[in-house]
Design an enzyme around this catalytic site. Sequence first.
Site: not given
Length: 331
Positions: A41, A74, A172
């Site tokens: 990330c 996660w 994104y």
Amino acid sequence: MSDKGEYKRDQNYLPDRITADGRDGWPVEAGRYRLVVARACPWANRAVIVRRLLGLEPVLSMGIAGPVHDERSWSFDLDPGGRDPVLGIERLQEAFFKRDPDYPRGITVPAFVDVPSGKVVTNDFAQMTLDMSTEWTAHHRDGAPELYPEKLRDEIDDVAQKVFTDVNNAVYQCGFARSQEAYEHSYRKLFARLDWLSERLADQRYLVGDTITEADIRLFTTLVRFDAVYHGHFKCNRQKLTELPVLWAYTRDLFQTPGFGDTIDFPQIKEHYYVVHKNVNPTGIVPLGPDTGGWLTPHGREELGGRPFGDGTPPGPPPVGERVPALQPPG
């Protein structure tokens, strides 16, 4: 998504802060909190770099989630038994639900978790790194750099906002666009800003002043992922980073600086994007390339002067359990 198919990031995070005076009920204390991240990330990568540069490893432990997650959370599948060894949980979601059993938003990294209670404190990634610089000063290592110097904060904030809107988030918006119009708008915004950054960095080594600051960290975590995922996976393909001479040299300069490249795990980065984003890559096939050998080639940016750590010093090597694999060629 907007009506025009533009990706809109949810920026509502838990707003609590860990501060020196504990005004939100979370005082800075050595050993009390755990920073939960994922190598994949870019938002979490910022916190990993800042923690390294400031030398907070002895007082702020770090849990590392695996690169692949499902719609729930996660998970700690890299740890023995699939549980974080400090928090004792399988999924980061558990820490959010301890804080709020009805927590309605995404479970995101990075996150600070209060170890005694097991509750998440905050996942406000932008504020977290600033607080590590300004609120954790009692625990900074000797020689820690000043990443958010008061005299430069207005300029750092201005540049960082431009980078967030037009680079960090724009990749994104390109990748998750649901219309040609939305994609093209984000694409043009992204490359116009990369051109602006190339001009800014052509004759100065760092984004603000002559040392590394928070602004450089925020740009680096997107640029280092550019060719591996954003160029192809997110259709940000006017040029590769390696075809943008100034930005390629700038990013290599930072990559070769202690605290930056030693936080990067390209296999985990690629696995996350190409496996998790089934709407973008339905097959889940992870590309073997690009070749990462170029990251260690000379960059020539020393000629511009600058002092990477200002009056400080480089951090030492990462703790043994936090080291990333050496760069490997594809194949």
